[in-house]
Design a protein around this motif. Structure first.
Motif: not given
Length: 524
Positions: A394-410
């Motif tokens: 459902a999401s169209g955006k993610y961010e990088i955390q600790d070198g991994k892609r993490v989906t932006v919740r909401g």
């Protein structure tokens, strides 16, 4: 010159003839309720008089009659009315089959109702709206999966129902073919029997009634053309094939169904085509929903999940402008509205990201056997998504955390785009439906409306054919049917004639008794 016993002979002939007439009346009354029976009539004629033209005639004035006799017993039947009845009967049978088929299809779709396909589709669309309000809400994801599974199960069930209908139609074609062969063989056997009976100048009335009844039954199954030969036998052509000629009958197979123009056999073939047309249109709807080409606009902040080509110039977050028609690299963040071509619901879902690890390129729907073409029979919810609600992209955006892609919740860029699929105007395949373009809901409304029109036409044609068939049968019964009032009137008439003939014989007998036993005894 008359003989002494001429009067007795005349009375005897009257007694015998009136007796046969009474017996025929009794036969008519006995068969008043017999299906296919035609009333019979004794044709009486005056016997030849004593003074017939010859080389030598007596000088007696006038001709002295010798009584009455019957020269035939015939059935009252009008071949034109038979033709008219059979023509209407075979048309009625065809429309009755088609009406039953449409009724079965309508039962499968169950429209309009709160549990039909339309209601299931509405629940699916509504569950997308709920997901769009909060893409990370677990209950919304569970509800979407449940609605999607219900949708695919309903479509699969409709496909199975349509398959069952076509299977029944095929079985009925086989059974009807066997029935046609049985009837034609019986008609051929009756042809042979009638020719033998009528050889010595007789009328096989009851056998002819049986044969005509078989032809009536045959006309319900297939279009039939009957010709009467000089020897009284029938030549019968069904669906353009001569199946009876005199004593011989030809066995047919299921292939003749395609040549039938009316009767149940034609109804089964036309129904089969209508069922497949329904399946084809529903397949077109499903295929268009899942993989139909559509344009979608993704707004500020969307991160491309793969190399993508936009229809317009797109500005990226680093200030780069990608002209329309050129490839945008995967992982680019778009800061201006971008219009993309995608392949339906699946193509749009592939652009989104799952939670929490931002997986992408996951189709929402799959086919049972991995077929490329989606149909109502093979569509399934992707087991990956079905078994894990986090796989709903459902999401169209993610961010990088600790070198991994993490989906932006909401974030609901893709869920919002998915809700818009309901209102998107698709172009439907011209060879699969008469609707050129419209939304999925438009398509389904048009489909149901067209099906309702076809069903209503079938019902109306059944009613019209019933009226015409009833009218033809009524006219036929007015000619051939047994009227008890008429038969009772004839019974009284023939009874009086019989009694009068008996009284005449008694009178002649008394006269002869006077002459033979009481004259010439003077002087004894």
């Amino acid at each position: 010159m008359t003989s002494t016993f001429h009067g007795l002979e005349t009375a005897k002939r009257a007694l015998l003839t009136q007796q046969v007439a009474l017996q025929t009346v009794g036969h008519n009354i006995s068969n008043a309720a017999t299906v296919g029976y035609s009333r019979q009539r004794v044709n009486m004629v005056a016997t030849s008089p004593l003074e017939m033209p010859a080389f030598r005639n007596s000088t007696m004035p006038g001709q002295i009659g010798t009584g009455v006799e019957y020269d035939s017993i015939t059935r009252i039947r009008d071949s034109f009315l038979d033709l008219q009845f059979r023509r209407e009967n075979q048309t009625l049978a065809m429309w009755e089959v088609m009406e039953q088929t449409f009724t079965s299809i309508e039962g499968l779709l169950n429209e309009p109702s709160d549990s039909g396909l339309r209601a299931v589709m509405d629940k699916f669309w509504n569950s997308l709206e709920v997901l769009n309000r909060d893409p990370s809400l677990l209950s919304a994801r569970i509800d979407l999966i449940g609605a999607a599974v219900n949708l695919t199960d309903t479509l699969n069930s409709i496909d199975k129902g349509l398959t069952d209908i076509t299977s029944d139609l095929e079985s009925n074609i086989t059974a009807t073919t066997v029935q046609i062969n049985s009837l034609t063989q019986k008609i051929a056997d009756l042809n042979a029997l009638i020719k033998r009976v009528e050889g010595p100048n007789q009328n096989a009335n009851d056998l002819r009634d049986q044969r005509d009844l078989l032809v009536d039954q045959l006309s319900e199954l297939v279009d039939v053309n009957v010709s009467t030969m000089a020897d009284g036998s029938y030549t019968i052509v069904v669906a353009g094939v001569t199946v009876v000629e005199g004593n011989d009958s030809v066995q047919i197979d299921e292939g003749i169904a395609d040549q039938a123009s009316s009767g149940k056999l034609a109804g089964y073939v036309r129904s089969f085509a209508e069922v497949e047309n329904v399946r084809t249109q529903l397949n077109a709807m499903v295929s268009t929903l899942v993989t139909g080409e559509m344009k979608v606009t993704l707004g500020n902040g969307y991160m491309t999940s793969q190399p993508m080509v936009a229809e317009n110039n797109v500005t990226l977050s680093d200030g780069t402008v990608i002209p329309g028609g050129q490839t945008i690299p995967a992982g680019s963040t778009i800061v201006s509205p971008a219009e993309f071509k995608v392949q339906g619901f699946n193509g749009l879902h592939r652009l989104g990201y799952t939670i929490p690890d931002a997986e992408t390129d996951i189709p929402f729907f799959t086919t049972e056997n991995g077929d490329a073409e989606f149909t109502i029979g093979n569509i399934r919810v992707n087991p990956v998504v079905k078994n894990d609600t986090n796989k709903i992209a459902a999401s169209g955006k993610y961010e990088i955390q600790d070198g991994k892609r993490v989906t932006v919740r909401g974030n609901g860029d893709i869920s919002f785009a998915l809700t818009n699929v309901r209102d998107y105007v698709f172009t439907f395949p011209s060879n699969m439906t008469t609707l050129a373009s419209g939304t999925i809901d438009d398509f389904f409304r048009a489909f149901v409306g067209n099906l309702g029109t076809l069903s209503n036409n079938a019902t109306q044609n059944v009613r019209n054919s019933q009226d015409l068939t009833y009218s033809a049968e009524l006219m036929r019964q007015q000619v051939s049917g047994v009227s008890l009032d008429e038969e009772l009137a004839d019974m009284i008439r023939f009874q009086h004639a019989y009694n009068a003939a008996a009284r005449n014989m008694t009178t002649v007998d008394e006269m002869l008794d006077r002459i033979i036993n009481q004259m010439g005894i003077v002087g004894r």
